[in-house]
Design a protein around this motif. Structure first.
Motif, PDB file in Angstrom:
ATOM      1  N   VAL A  68       0.867  -1.182   0.000  1.00 37.15           N
ATOM      2  CA  VAL A  68       0.000   0.000   0.000  1.00 37.15           C
ATOM      3  C   VAL A  68       0.901   1.228   0.000  1.00 37.15           C
ATOM      4  CG1 VAL A  68      -1.906  -1.155   1.194  1.00 37.15           C
ATOM      5  CG2 VAL A  68      -0.146   0.039   2.524  1.00 37.15           C
ATOM      6  N   PRO A  69       0.405   2.362  -0.496  1.00 36.73           N
ATOM      7  CA  PRO A  69       1.256   3.562  -0.539  1.00 36.73           C
ATOM      8  C   PRO A  69       1.681   4.013   0.860  1.00 36.73           C
ATOM      9  CG  PRO A  69      -0.680   3.828  -1.925  1.00 36.73           C
ATOM     10  CD  PRO A  69      -0.907   2.591  -1.108  1.00 36.73           C
ATOM     11  N   PHE A  70       2.863   4.621   0.938  1.00 33.64           N
ATOM     12  CA  PHE A  70       3.358   5.196   2.187  1.00 33.64           C
ATOM     13  C   PHE A  70       3.959   6.564   1.896  1.00 33.64           C
ATOM     14  CE2 PHE A  70       3.007   1.456   4.857  1.00 33.64           C
ATOM     15  CZ  PHE A  70       2.986   1.995   6.129  1.00 33.64           C
ATOM     16  N   SER A  71       3.734   7.492   2.822  1.00 31.14           N
ATOM     17  CA  SER A  71       4.415   8.781   2.756  1.00 31.14           C
ATOM     18  C   SER A  71       5.912   8.570   2.875  1.00 31.14           C
ATOM     19  CB  SER A  71       3.921   9.693   3.888  1.00 31.14           C
ATOM     20  OG  SER A  71       4.798  10.772   4.096  1.00 31.14           O
ATOM     21  N   GLU A  72       6.674   9.494   2.324  1.00 29.11           N
ATOM     22  CA  GLU A  72       8.128   9.391   2.447  1.00 29.11           C
ATOM     23  C   GLU A  72       8.617   9.648   3.865  1.00 29.11           C
ATOM     24  OE1 GLU A  72       7.534  13.831   1.620  1.00 29.11           O
ATOM     25  OE2 GLU A  72       6.548  11.920   1.159  1.00 29.11           O
ATOM     26  N   ILE A  73       7.796  10.261   4.716  1.00 28.33           N
ATOM     27  CA  ILE A  73       8.265  10.654   6.052  1.00 28.33           C
ATOM     28  C   ILE A  73       8.659   9.453   6.902  1.00 28.33           C
ATOM     29  CG2 ILE A  73       7.679  11.856   8.185  1.00 28.33           C
ATOM     30  CD1 ILE A  73       8.185  13.660   5.722  1.00 28.33           C
ATOM     31  N   PRO A  74       7.789   8.436   7.115  1.00 28.71           N
ATOM     32  CA  PRO A  74       8.240   7.283   7.902  1.00 28.71           C
ATOM     33  C   PRO A  74       9.376   6.516   7.251  1.00 28.71           C
ATOM     34  CG  PRO A  74       6.044   6.898   6.983  1.00 28.71           C
ATOM     35  CD  PRO A  74       6.360   8.342   6.766  1.00 28.71           C
ATOM     36  N   MET A  75       9.457   6.564   5.915  1.00 32.73           N
ATOM     37  CA  MET A  75      10.575   5.924   5.220  1.00 32.73           C
ATOM     38  C   MET A  75      11.891   6.633   5.546  1.00 32.73           C
ATOM     39  SD  MET A  75       9.929   3.346   3.120  1.00 32.73           S
ATOM     40  CE  MET A  75       8.590   2.513   2.273  1.00 32.73           C
ATOM     41  N   LEU A  76      11.901   7.953   5.357  1.00 31.00           N
ATOM     42  CA  LEU A  76      13.120   8.722   5.577  1.00 31.00           C
ATOM     43  C   LEU A  76      13.532   8.730   7.046  1.00 31.00           C
ATOM     44  CD1 LEU A  76      12.400  11.755   3.210  1.00 31.00           C
ATOM     45  CD2 LEU A  76      13.970   9.847   2.811  1.00 31.00           C
ATOM     46  N   GLU A  77      12.542   8.619   7.944  1.00 30.64           N
ATOM     47  CA  GLU A  77      12.860   8.593   9.371  1.00 30.64           C
ATOM     48  C   GLU A  77      13.776   7.430   9.709  1.00 30.64           C
ATOM     49  OE1 GLU A  77      10.494   8.595  13.646  1.00 30.64           O
ATOM     50  OE2 GLU A  77       9.597   7.589  11.925  1.00 30.64           O
ATOM     51  N   LEU A  78      13.512   6.269   9.133  1.00 29.88           N
ATOM     52  CA  LEU A  78      14.341   5.105   9.418  1.00 29.88           C
ATOM     53  C   LEU A  78      15.717   5.209   8.762  1.00 29.88           C
ATOM     54  CD1 LEU A  78      11.697   2.255   9.101  1.00 29.88           C
ATOM     55  CD2 LEU A  78      13.003   2.827  11.146  1.00 29.88           C
ATOM     56  N   MET A  79      15.826   6.021   7.728  1.00 26.91           N
ATOM     57  CA  MET A  79      17.101   6.170   7.025  1.00 26.91           C
ATOM     58  C   MET A  79      17.982   7.249   7.636  1.00 26.91           C
ATOM     59  SD  MET A  79      15.638   5.992   3.133  1.00 26.91           S
ATOM     60  CE  MET A  79      17.207   6.443   2.411  1.00 26.91           C
ATOM     61  N   GLY A  80      17.383   8.189   8.378  1.00 26.14           N
ATOM     62  CA  GLY A  80      18.127   9.347   8.864  1.00 26.14           C
ATOM     63  C   GLY A  80      19.017   9.036  10.043  1.00 26.14           C
TER      64      GLY A  80
END
Length: 464
Positions: A68-80
């Motif tokens: 399902v689609p996801f905002s980039e925010i929770p994705m980038l949070e784990l990468m930061g």
């Protein structure tokens, strides 16, 4: 669909070879399967969803279909990085060969400093990594020391044994007596809020329909009815409002933070405050009204509450929380101030057994939705408040691919938090101020906005 292209020039420390997609997937799997990581639910739902997929077409590519689609925010949070909730990439080979305990303590990482020697609770000695892919440090060695007492840290700085340290703001005058020392100020470093625990209006996860242990409607700020139009909800809301109006946020900023900050309406909204009503408008300091509200709610003589500062290294975090306790005492609330290590408090937040309040400091957010994962029933770490309304709104914001849609959902959530005094209220934003000794130059241009309770960017420090 997300495609991760991994650098092919990154080597693990301690001879564990090149970092590949196998290490990246392994590290994210560790987060997803964790029963402690604050964003494990997000990691599992995004990277390892039952209705999604993942492929590794080569050693340096990871293709993730989240289902399902996801905002980039929770994705980038784990990468930061540096960020407390980041998915740090570690060596799978080290884990397989040396075991979890050794890999956790003597980690083969990929940064510009390699662990050389360490003693738990005492020191960490790091050595510079030559020809590092990002930045080779200017110094051969970096030593972190665990020094709990502020007076001992000041003494170490004055004698030249420490080049910098995590400093209480009221230490500034002492630092200024050191010849050649300067102060390095990082604005918008930390934001603090007050969490109302026990507002757990959603059945416990995997609890067979039973409530979480901390749900106790006998507590005055917790409603026995989750219907926000009910009289019971209105009474509990009145109590929460009284407790918020009793706090003089500006006085905390002026007197305890020495002016290095400002009041904030909601925690997690630092940098996005223009989308909210001002803290002065939302939570005006009014102890007389606060007392009247307590009486209106049926508590003219107050009640007893436990208040715990989450001690994680932010400036004046304990002193500011003690001030909150004093403001509540002034309106008749008996405060049991629980000053315990974070490692003692945190498990009670994870297990949803803590029923009191907490003063909590967090770093900058990529967007407000980033911090809201801890208000979800599915999350490991909990801010102590869950409601059917937020269980609907927060995932919708997390999965909003269009920025405008995410912002609209975030604003809707904020409106609910403010109007219902639900979950938390903001306290203040604080700048971090670090002392820089006479032997090194300030490196403020290279400090990363992530988790700024602690100093970072050491590889960019140069001799004065």
């Amino acid at each position: 669909m997300w495609t991760y292209h991994i650098r092919d020039d990154v080597e693990f420390h301690k001879g564990f070879g090149q970092m590949t997609v196998e290490d990246v997937v392994f590290s994210h799997r560790q987060v997803a399967d964790s029963d402690k990581h604050a964003r494990s639910a997000n990691a599992k739902e995004m990277y390892f969803a039952e209705n999604g997929s993942q492929t590794t077409p080569d050693d340096f590519t990871w293709v993730v279909d989240t289902g399902v689609p996801f905002s980039e925010i929770p994705m980038l949070e784990l990468m930061g990085t540096p960020r407390a909730v980041g998915a740090w990439v570690v060596s799978k080979k080290q884990w397989d060969q040396e075991g979890e305990e050794e890999a956790n303590f003597n980690t083969a990482a990929t940064g510009p400093w390699e662990i050389d020697e360490a003693e738990t609770g005492s020191f960490w000695r790091m050595k510079a990594v030559e020809n590092h892919w990002r930045k080779t440090p200017a110094f051969a060695e970096l030593i972190f020391m665990e020094i709990p007492e502020e007076s001992a840290r000041i003494a170490g700085f004055k004698t030249g044994n420490l080049d910098t340290f995590v400093m209480a703001l009221d230490t500034i005058s002492e630092v200024e007596t050191v010849k050649g020392a300067v102060l390095m100020q990082v604005p918008n470093a930390v934001q603090a809020g007050l969490n109302f625990y026990g507002q757990l209006y959603v059945p416990a996860r995997d609890g067979g329909g039973e409530s979480w242990p901390a749900y106790n409607p006998d507590n005055p700020w917790v409603s026995p009815d989750s219907d926000i139009t009910s009289p019971e909800w209105a009474t509990a809301r009145t109590v929460r409002l009284a407790m918020s109006l009793a706090i003089d946020r500006q006085a905390i900023v002026d007197n305890l933070l020495l002016g290095f900050g400002r009041p904030i309406t909601l925690k997690d909204w630092m940098g996005f405050e223009d989308r909210l009503p001002s803290p002065e408008e939302t939570w005006p300091y009014d102890p007389d009204r606060a007392k009247a509200l307590l009486a209106e709610a049926g508590f003219p003589d107050g009640f007893t509450v436990t208040l715990t500062p989450a001690i994680r290294g932010a400036p004046s975090e304990v002193e500011a929380c003690e001030a909150v306790a004093q403001y509540w005492d002034a309106i008749g609330i008996n405060v049991n101030f629980q000053n315990v290590p974070y490692g003692t408090y945190r498990p009670t937040a994870v297990a949803r057994t803590y029923e009191g309040m907490s003063c909590h400091n967090v770093g900058a957010r990529l967007a407000p939705i980033q911090g809201m994962a801890s208000f979800l029933n599915s999350g490991n770490f909990s801010w102590g408040s869950e409601h059917p309304i937020t269980e609907d709104l927060i995932p919708r914001a997390q999965k909003s691919v269009l920025t405008a849609d995410r912002i609209a959902r975030e604003d809707e959530i904020a409106k609910f938090y403010i109007e219902e005094v639900f979950g938390e209220t903001g306290l203040y934003v604080v700048d971090n101020v670090w002392p820089v000794g006479p032997k090194i130059a300030p490196w403020g241009d290279f400090v990363k906005q992530g988790d700024l309770r602690q100093i970072n960017g050491f590889e960019y420090i140069t001799p004065r």
